[in-house]
Enzyme design. Structure first.
Site, PDB file in Angstrom:
ATOM      1  N   HIS A   1      19.036  30.556 -18.664  1.00  0.00           N
ATOM      2  CA  HIS A   1      19.151  30.659 -17.208  1.00  0.00           C
ATOM      3  C   HIS A   1      19.692  29.349 -16.630  1.00  0.00           C
ATOM      4  CE1 HIS A   1      15.636  33.684 -17.501  1.00  0.00           C
ATOM      5  NE2 HIS A   1      16.706  34.393 -17.167  1.00  0.00           N
TER       6      HIS A   1
ATOM      7  N   LYS B   1       6.471  45.652 -12.465  1.00  0.00           N
ATOM      8  CA  LYS B   1       6.577  44.884 -13.702  1.00  0.00           C
ATOM      9  C   LYS B   1       5.439  43.872 -13.767  1.00  0.00           C
ATOM     10  CE  LYS B   1      10.147  42.406 -16.243  1.00  0.00           C
ATOM     11  NZ  LYS B   1      11.493  41.832 -16.155  1.00  0.00           N
TER      12      LYS B   1
ATOM     13  N   ARG C   1      24.739  37.359 -22.176  1.00  0.00           N
ATOM     14  CA  ARG C   1      24.368  36.742 -23.451  1.00  0.00           C
ATOM     15  C   ARG C   1      25.127  37.376 -24.607  1.00  0.00           C
ATOM     16  NH1 ARG C   1      18.065  37.594 -23.219  1.00  0.00           N
ATOM     17  NH2 ARG C   1      18.921  39.557 -22.528  1.00  0.00           N
TER      18      ARG C   1
ATOM     19  N   SER D   1      13.496  35.554 -21.718  1.00  0.00           N
ATOM     20  CA  SER D   1      12.156  35.238 -21.215  1.00  0.00           C
ATOM     21  C   SER D   1      11.081  35.943 -22.029  1.00  0.00           C
ATOM     22  CB  SER D   1      12.030  35.630 -19.742  1.00  0.00           C
ATOM     23  OG  SER D   1      12.873  34.847 -18.944  1.00  0.00           O
TER      24      SER D   1
END
Length: 164
Positions: free
Chosen positions: A18, A42, A91, A130
């Site tokens: 990030h 979430k 990514r 993450s």
């Protein structure tokens, strides 16, 4: 004309991947807003307040970066804040399909006003996520080279205090 962009995500926690995107995008825009999505469906490890503080601390050396949070649609956040550019990091090739669909939907929902710019994450960060960072830390592994130092400390403190 002041060029403003937004980079959004859950940042639970912010990773060096990030930070790569934030740093590079901050060099491209006059102002970069890092907007943390509040997703009530979430389960997050860090509270929204924790994530805001961790991001502020991690980006304090980047003087044109501001940290904010929002819930709801990103295009609504953009409209309310007069932002017309969204930055997204890629990514892997597999990210592109999902991100392209989201970019096209945001463009449509904004009535052709919000565009998306994709930045490819540097290869040395392409494997970091993450969720992987949290899993590694949960099992006692080192996340030293995966997250900013302030995040590393907060992550181990959180896990130790929650007996995770």
């Amino acid at each position: 004309m002041n060029k403003i962009a937004v980079y959004s995500g859950s940042f639970d926690p912010v990773t060096n991947g990030h930070m790569d995107i934030i740093t590079r995008a901050s060099q491209m825009y006059d102002e970069l807003i890092v907007a943390i999505l509040i997703n009530k469906s979430k389960k997050s490890l860090f509270t929204i307040e924790d994530r805001v503080e961790l991001l502020k601390e991690s980006t304090k050396h980047l003087h044109n970066v501001k940290v904010d949070n929002f819930s709801g649609l990103l295009v609504d956040y953009c409209k309310a804040n007069k932002i017309y550019t969204v930055v997204r990091g890629l990514r892997m090739l597999s990210d592109f399909e999902t991100e392209l669909q989201m970019a096209n939907m945001n463009y449509f929902l904004s009535q052709d006003k919000v565009d998306t710019v994709f930045l490819a994450t540097l290869p040395k960060y392409s494997y970091i996520s993450s969720s992987t960072v949290k899993e590694i830390a949960t099992f006692g592994g080192s996340v030293k080279d995966l997250v900013p130092k302030v995040v590393e400390d907060a992550l181990y403190d959180k896990l130790r205090n929650n007996n995770l």
